[in-house]
Design a protein around this motif. Sequence first.
Motif, PDB file in Angstrom:
ATOM      1  N   LEU A 146     -30.445  85.959 -46.486  1.00 34.42           N
ATOM      2  CA  LEU A 146     -30.599  87.367 -46.853  1.00 34.42           C
ATOM      3  C   LEU A 146     -29.280  87.913 -47.394  1.00 34.42           C
ATOM      4  N   GLN A 147     -29.333  88.484 -48.600  1.00 31.88           N
ATOM      5  CA  GLN A 147     -28.146  89.041 -49.241  1.00 31.88           C
ATOM      6  C   GLN A 147     -28.134  90.564 -49.229  1.00 31.88           C
ATOM      7  N   THR A 148     -29.314  91.163 -49.351  1.00 36.05           N
ATOM      8  CA  THR A 148     -29.422  92.619 -49.423  1.00 36.05           C
ATOM      9  C   THR A 148     -30.426  93.120 -48.396  1.00 36.05           C
ATOM     10  N   LEU A 149     -30.005  94.067 -47.579  1.00 37.94           N
ATOM     11  CA  LEU A 149     -30.876  94.684 -46.585  1.00 37.94           C
ATOM     12  C   LEU A 149     -30.835  96.192 -46.778  1.00 37.94           C
ATOM     13  N   GLU A 150     -31.986  96.776 -47.096  1.00 39.40           N
ATOM     14  CA  GLU A 150     -32.081  98.222 -47.310  1.00 39.40           C
ATOM     15  C   GLU A 150     -33.046  98.817 -46.292  1.00 39.40           C
ATOM     16  N   VAL A 151     -32.485  99.544 -45.333  1.00 38.51           N
ATOM     17  CA  VAL A 151     -33.296 100.160 -44.274  1.00 38.51           C
ATOM     18  C   VAL A 151     -32.979 101.649 -44.143  1.00 38.51           C
ATOM     19  N   GLY A 152     -32.457 102.247 -45.199  1.00 39.92           N
ATOM     20  CA  GLY A 152     -32.140 103.663 -45.167  1.00 39.92           C
ATOM     21  C   GLY A 152     -33.380 104.537 -45.051  1.00 39.92           C
ATOM     22  N   LYS A 153     -33.180 105.762 -44.588  1.00 36.17           N
ATOM     23  CA  LYS A 153     -34.238 106.765 -44.496  1.00 36.17           C
ATOM     24  C   LYS A 153     -35.379 106.314 -43.580  1.00 36.17           C
ATOM     25  N   ASN A 154     -34.995 105.823 -42.406  1.00 38.48           N
ATOM     26  CA  ASN A 154     -35.959 105.498 -41.364  1.00 38.48           C
ATOM     27  C   ASN A 154     -35.602 106.293 -40.114  1.00 38.48           C
ATOM     28  N   MET A 155     -35.945 105.775 -38.950  1.00 34.33           N
ATOM     29  CA  MET A 155     -35.673 106.466 -37.682  1.00 34.33           C
ATOM     30  C   MET A 155     -34.953 105.527 -36.721  1.00 34.33           C
ATOM     31  N   LEU A 156     -34.113 104.674 -37.272  1.00 38.65           N
ATOM     32  CA  LEU A 156     -33.421 103.664 -36.484  1.00 38.65           C
ATOM     33  C   LEU A 156     -32.311 104.277 -35.642  1.00 38.65           C
ATOM     34  N   THR A 157     -32.246 103.887 -34.393  1.00 39.22           N
ATOM     35  CA  THR A 157     -31.161 104.321 -33.513  1.00 39.22           C
ATOM     36  C   THR A 157     -30.115 103.229 -33.340  1.00 39.22           C
TER      37      THR A 157
END
Length: 272
Positions: A146-157
């Motif tokens: 995995l090179q790119t991980l996009e998890v913005g604009k969620n509800m992650l703590t």
Amino acid sequence: MGCAWFGPRTSSELTKKQSHERRALTWRATGIVSLRDEDLTSIPKAAYEQGPLIKALDASNNKLEALDESISFLNKLQRLTLTNNRISLLNDRLVQLSKLRVLVLNDNSILELPSTIGRLTNLEHLNLENNQLRAIPESIGYMTRLQTLEVGKNMLTSLPETLGGGHSLEHIDAKQNQLEKLPVYIAKLEKLKVLMVDSNMIEELPNNIFQGCTMLHTLLIHKNPIENKAIQSLPGFKEYNERRVQKYDKQIYGGAMNDDLSFDEGYDRETQ
């Protein structure tokens, strides 16, 4: 008693079905299934029937609420794009797509990921931006390509400590969540170049983040309670700052900067 009818309910659905059957010849020849903007509530059977011949499928901008079990028929699929649908849950069969390299699921309503998503060990790009995720499974650490991980604009703590196992990661975007801290083992990501965590609740960074992430040149951490002096005092910040300056010097003097393009300092100057 009348006979039950399980075919297309309307002439519009019948027309779509016939269209998909005709287009199947093209799908089979090219290996690409394009179903964007077709008001679909499910992926047509004709697409699944192509099985291992399909390498890429794009069903963005539809009304899909789920993936059915037939997705596993596309066992040679390398790219799956389902942007802007209504998906809330992902079928566990998704993890059987072992050849998948790109998975784009942004702008849906996904609540959780399969705990075994780490079985997608060939995945290089994963986009889960703008969903309703509260956690990322620990198995993500098995995604060593995995090179790119996009998890913005969620509800992650939080992000899992196992993220440190993704030693190919170069770009992480986790902006606009509820992160209070970053995993300690993020410092194991020696290839990480860009880390975006704007608009979270981060008060401190792992002490050795700059020493471990020796290729990091962009850290965006605006709108967090962490203080600038806390960032600048971390070991390795001087070397990071030199890389950051060099990066933007190349953009300016290399002609990559547009007149209206702005850039920041790589850390939030406004936070005091």
